[in-house]
Each structure stands twice: as C-alpha cells, then as structure tokens.
Design a protein around this motif. Structure first.
Motif, PDB file in Angstrom:
ATOM      1  N   MET A 149       0.845  -1.195   0.000  1.00 20.41           N
ATOM      2  CA  MET A 149       0.000   0.000   0.000  1.00 20.41           C
ATOM      3  C   MET A 149       0.882   1.247   0.000  1.00 20.41           C
ATOM      4  N   LEU A 150       0.557   2.198  -0.864  1.00 15.11           N
ATOM      5  CA  LEU A 150       1.286   3.456  -0.950  1.00 15.11           C
ATOM      6  C   LEU A 150       0.433   4.595  -0.418  1.00 15.11           C
ATOM      7  N   THR A 151       1.063   5.531   0.280  1.00 14.60           N
ATOM      8  CA  THR A 151       0.377   6.729   0.740  1.00 14.60           C
ATOM      9  C   THR A 151       1.296   7.920   0.549  1.00 14.60           C
ATOM     10  N   ARG A 152       0.704   9.105   0.535  1.00 16.80           N
ATOM     11  CA  ARG A 152       1.503  10.316   0.344  1.00 16.80           C
ATOM     12  C   ARG A 152       2.456  10.517   1.520  1.00 16.80           C
ATOM     13  N   PHE A 153       3.598  11.095   1.219  1.00 14.15           N
ATOM     14  CA  PHE A 153       4.646  11.272   2.226  1.00 14.15           C
ATOM     15  C   PHE A 153       5.455  12.518   1.901  1.00 14.15           C
ATOM     16  N   LYS A 154       5.805  13.256   2.931  1.00 16.34           N
ATOM     17  CA  LYS A 154       6.723  14.378   2.785  1.00 16.34           C
ATOM     18  C   LYS A 154       7.731  14.349   3.929  1.00 16.34           C
ATOM     19  N   GLN A 155       8.934  14.777   3.636  1.00 15.87           N
ATOM     20  CA  GLN A 155       9.910  15.039   4.689  1.00 15.87           C
ATOM     21  C   GLN A 155      10.270  16.513   4.590  1.00 15.87           C
ATOM     22  N   VAL A 156      10.000  17.237   5.660  1.00 10.07           N
ATOM     23  CA  VAL A 156      10.163  18.684   5.639  1.00 10.07           C
ATOM     24  C   VAL A 156      11.213  19.109   6.662  1.00 10.07           C
ATOM     25  N   ASP A 157      11.796  20.266   6.427  1.00 15.19           N
ATOM     26  CA  ASP A 157      12.750  20.866   7.352  1.00 15.19           C
ATOM     27  C   ASP A 157      12.052  22.044   8.008  1.00 15.19           C
ATOM     28  N   VAL A 158      12.065  22.078   9.329  1.00 14.73           N
ATOM     29  CA  VAL A 158      11.260  23.042  10.081  1.00 14.73           C
ATOM     30  C   VAL A 158      12.159  24.037  10.811  1.00 14.73           C
ATOM     31  N   PHE A 159      11.653  25.252  10.949  1.00 15.85           N
ATOM     32  CA  PHE A 159      12.361  26.389  11.534  1.00 15.85           C
ATOM     33  C   PHE A 159      13.530  26.832  10.654  1.00 15.85           C
ATOM     34  N   THR A 160      13.343  26.671   9.352  1.00  9.70           N
ATOM     35  CA  THR A 160      14.322  27.158   8.388  1.00  9.70           C
ATOM     36  C   THR A 160      13.650  27.282   7.031  1.00  9.70           C
ATOM     37  N   SER A 161      14.165  28.162   6.192  1.00 10.94           N
ATOM     38  CA  SER A 161      13.749  28.215   4.794  1.00 10.94           C
ATOM     39  C   SER A 161      14.826  27.639   3.888  1.00 10.94           C
ATOM     40  N   VAL A 162      15.929  27.162   4.493  1.00  9.80           N
ATOM     41  CA  VAL A 162      17.062  26.600   3.755  1.00  9.80           C
ATOM     42  C   VAL A 162      17.115  25.094   4.038  1.00  9.80           C
ATOM     43  N   PRO A 163      16.946  24.244   3.036  1.00 12.08           N
ATOM     44  CA  PRO A 163      16.987  22.799   3.288  1.00 12.08           C
ATOM     45  C   PRO A 163      18.261  22.375   4.000  1.00 12.08           C
ATOM     46  N   LEU A 164      18.089  21.440   4.950  1.00 15.77           N
ATOM     47  CA  LEU A 164      19.165  20.811   5.716  1.00 15.77           C
ATOM     48  C   LEU A 164      19.690  21.683   6.848  1.00 15.77           C
ATOM     49  N   LYS A 165      19.063  22.814   7.135  1.00 14.50           N
ATOM     50  CA  LYS A 165      19.533  23.701   8.202  1.00 14.50           C
ATOM     51  C   LYS A 165      18.590  23.746   9.398  1.00 14.50           C
ATOM     52  N   GLY A 166      17.445  23.052   9.320  1.00  9.65           N
ATOM     53  CA  GLY A 166      16.492  23.076  10.423  1.00  9.65           C
ATOM     54  C   GLY A 166      16.366  21.723  11.091  1.00  9.65           C
ATOM     55  N   ASN A 167      15.153  21.378  11.475  1.00  9.10           N
ATOM     56  CA  ASN A 167      14.871  20.104  12.143  1.00  9.10           C
ATOM     57  C   ASN A 167      13.959  19.281  11.243  1.00  9.10           C
ATOM     58  N   PRO A 168      14.418  18.129  10.739  1.00  7.56           N
ATOM     59  CA  PRO A 168      13.608  17.350   9.799  1.00  7.56           C
ATOM     60  C   PRO A 168      12.423  16.669  10.471  1.00  7.56           C
ATOM     61  N   LEU A 169      11.376  16.485   9.691  1.00  9.56           N
ATOM     62  CA  LEU A 169      10.150  15.831  10.154  1.00  9.56           C
ATOM     63  C   LEU A 169       9.602  14.985   9.020  1.00  9.56           C
ATOM     64  N   ALA A 170       9.225  13.758   9.328  1.00 11.78           N
ATOM     65  CA  ALA A 170       8.531  12.901   8.366  1.00 11.78           C
ATOM     66  C   ALA A 170       7.030  13.028   8.589  1.00 11.78           C
ATOM     67  N   VAL A 171       6.282  13.182   7.500  1.00 10.17           N
ATOM     68  CA  VAL A 171       4.826  13.325   7.572  1.00 10.17           C
ATOM     69  C   VAL A 171       4.184  12.262   6.690  1.00 10.17           C
ATOM     70  N   VAL A 172       3.379  11.403   7.292  1.00  7.54           N
ATOM     71  CA  VAL A 172       2.662  10.346   6.575  1.00  7.54           C
ATOM     72  C   VAL A 172       1.195  10.750   6.490  1.00  7.54           C
ATOM     73  N   PHE A 173       0.668  10.824   5.276  1.00  7.71           N
ATOM     74  CA  PHE A 173      -0.728  11.226   5.049  1.00  7.71           C
ATOM     75  C   PHE A 173      -1.657  10.013   5.127  1.00  7.71           C
ATOM     76  N   ASP A 174      -2.953  10.310   5.256  1.00  3.90           N
ATOM     77  CA  ASP A 174      -4.001   9.288   5.141  1.00  3.90           C
ATOM     78  C   ASP A 174      -3.733   8.084   6.035  1.00  3.90           C
ATOM     79  N   ALA A 175      -3.486   8.360   7.309  1.00  6.38           N
ATOM     80  CA  ALA A 175      -3.045   7.318   8.242  1.00  6.38           C
ATOM     81  C   ALA A 175      -4.164   6.749   9.102  1.00  6.38           C
ATOM     82  N   ASP A 176      -5.420   6.987   8.729  1.00  7.39           N
ATOM     83  CA  ASP A 176      -6.544   6.590   9.588  1.00  7.39           C
ATOM     84  C   ASP A 176      -6.609   5.090   9.844  1.00  7.39           C
ATOM     85  N   ASP A 177      -6.144   4.296   8.903  1.00  2.36           N
ATOM     86  CA  ASP A 177      -6.253   2.838   9.060  1.00  2.36           C
ATOM     87  C   ASP A 177      -5.032   2.217   9.732  1.00  2.36           C
ATOM     88  N   LEU A 178      -4.054   3.038  10.095  1.00 10.31           N
ATOM     89  CA  LEU A 178      -2.855   2.505  10.745  1.00 10.31           C
ATOM     90  C   LEU A 178      -3.084   2.336  12.245  1.00 10.31           C
TER      91      LEU A 178
END
Length: 291
Positions: free
Chosen positions: A1-30
């Motif tokens: 099963m595939l679902t949407r996923f993003k990995q974002v960097d937070v507290f920065t506008s420059v990639p790799l300079k903030g705090n990374p976070l993994a976000v899994v979408f559509d997780a109601d059935d997990l």
C-alpha cells in the motif's frame, strides 16, 4: 500500500539547516503499533501521521511519534505537519488559521509574515527546580555561568523540559555537560531534557541562543536541532519570571550541530496568546510504502 509522504525541514527556509520531520498522510487505518514501527524506521526525532479530525472545529488530527513512543504535543511537528498539509492543497476552514487536533487537545495555528506559520503555545505546568539541586545542576552542566536570578524550572506543555538560563549565548554554545548527571537532574522535575538558553549581544544574530539536550525518556537522547515545544516553554517562563525582552524576540538553535534554526516568538497579550513561529521547507516529496 502506498500513501503520500513528505519530509520537511522546520524552523528554516534553507533545506538541511532546520529540524527534519517525516509526515505520513491518510493514516486513519494505521494502528499505533504500525505508526511506532514507521517512526523507528524513519529514525527522525519525530514522525507525524495525518488523520481525519474527530472534533468538528479542527482542520485535521495528528499523532506524533518519536522513535521511542508517542507525544501528546511537540512544536516542530506541529509547524511541519501544517506546512505539509497546506502544500498538499488543504484549504483551512478559516483563512489564515488552522486548528490542529492532537494529544493535548486543540492547537491553533496562524499565518505569519514571510510565509511563516506559528502555533499558539499550549498551557504548561511549571515546577521550579529545588534550590538544593543547584550545585548538582552546575556540576552536570560543568559551568559556573548559570544565571540563577531566573530560577531553573521544569516546564511541561506536552513535552517536558528543564529550562535553564545562562549568562550569555557564548556560555550556552560552550556547554559540554555530563549526560548521565544531567539525566538525573532533569528527572527530578519530571523533564526528559534540558532547554538551556543565553542572551546574545544587542547586535547578535538573535535575541537568544538555545540548545536542547535530551536526557532519555520519550524525547530520546542527543541534541535536538530546533525545538518548538522547548521554545514555547521558554517563552512562557520568560513571561512568568518577568524576563521578556519585549513584545517579540528571536531564538537561534542548532548552531553546535551545524544547523541554523530560527524561531520567532510574538506575545499577544490582548488575546492572551504566545505565538511560536518559523519557516518550513519540503525536502522530500513522494509516496511511502506501508507494510
């Protein structure tokens, strides 16, 4: 099963300079066990799971997992999840506002200048560190630069921190604490980590330098790059201790570990809210293969 996923960097506008976070979408059935397994696999400080809200006033519901367990609230996951959701095309129920449902209840977010978002700091329980523990704290931090005119306090807003003020940003950057001794001290006030801060000079890069050192428990171990919950704890404690530097200030975090996180704090005394804000940027965008 595939679902949407993003990995974002937070507290920065420059990639790799903030705090990374993994976000899994559509997780109601997990299940919670599946979420925990995924969080262990991503091996980030937090992984969040987006679900349909059960409260009609909320835009979305989120569950937040570290590699070790679930948190009722955390700051950089709140901002990063909101960023990922909005980027995916979500339209807020109220323009410029989002309501997140999570373990501590409902958390309000608001659009800020320069494309940033901010969350309203949730209520916190404050527990002063007993004065007879001050020598042990000094020994654990291996410094004589603690500013005891601002009492060290445990602050729990869903993620429990021991907040300690140092005399300067330089003293904060120079810390090389005894991790085992630090864990013993933080646990006396029910905290899982140390949020230590010191003021920069007037022409410095930010108002405060902040470092967050985890001491085991639900927050894990090591040094966190940029920490929303700890900065919210600090912002509230500054108000309680009459040490606010003004109606707004900035904090820099992550310097020692090669990051350049920036946190923007704004006090809205009319509404009785403290806003903790920062930029976010998507680094990875795609799909996640679920077990």
């Amino acid at each position: 099963m595939l679902t949407r996923f993003k990995q974002v960097d937070v507290f920065t506008s420059v990639p790799l300079k903030g705090n990374p976070l993994a976000v899994v979408f559509d997780a109601d059935d997990l299940t919670a066990a599946q979420m925990q397994s995924i969080a262990r696999w991503t091996n980030l400080s937090e992984t969040t799971f987006l679900l349909k809200p059960t409260d009609t006033s909320a835009d979305y519901r989120v569950r937040i997992f570290t590699t070790r367990g679930e948190l009722p609230f955390a700051g950089h996951p709140t901002l990063g999840t909101a960023h990922a959701l909005l980027e995916s095309g979500h339209k807020p129920k109220q323009p410029g506002r989002l309501i997140q449902q999570c373990g501590v209840g409902l958390v309000e977010l608001a659009a800020q200048p320069a494309g940033r978002w901010a969350f309203a700091a949730p209520p916190a329980k404050v527990t002063p560190l007993p004065a007879d523990q001050y020598p042990a704290l000094q020994a654990a931090l291996k410094t004589d630069a603690i500013d005891f005119t601002a009492s060290p306090c445990g602050v729990d807003n869903g993620a429990p921190w021991l907040v300690v003020r140092l005399q300067s940003a330089d003293a904060c950057l120079a810390l090389e604490p005894d991790a085992q001794a630090l864990a013993q001290i933080t646990h006396t006030v029910g905290a899982h980590g140390l949020a230590v801060y010191g003021p920069h000079a007037a022409n410095g890069p930010a108002t405060f330098e902040v470092r967050c050192l985890m001491a085991g428990g639900g927050l894990g171990i090591g040094e966190d790059p940029v920490t929303g919950s700890a900065n919210a704890a600090l912002a509230g404690l500054l108000t309680q201790q009459n040490r606010r530097p003004g109606d707004s200030y900035t904090a820099r975090q992550g310097t020692v570990i090669g990051r350049d996180g920036r946190v923007f704090v704004t006090y809205d005394d009319t509404a009785g809210k403290t806003w903790i804000g920062g930029a976010s940027v998507t680094v990875v965008d795609g799909t996640f293969r679920l077990p």
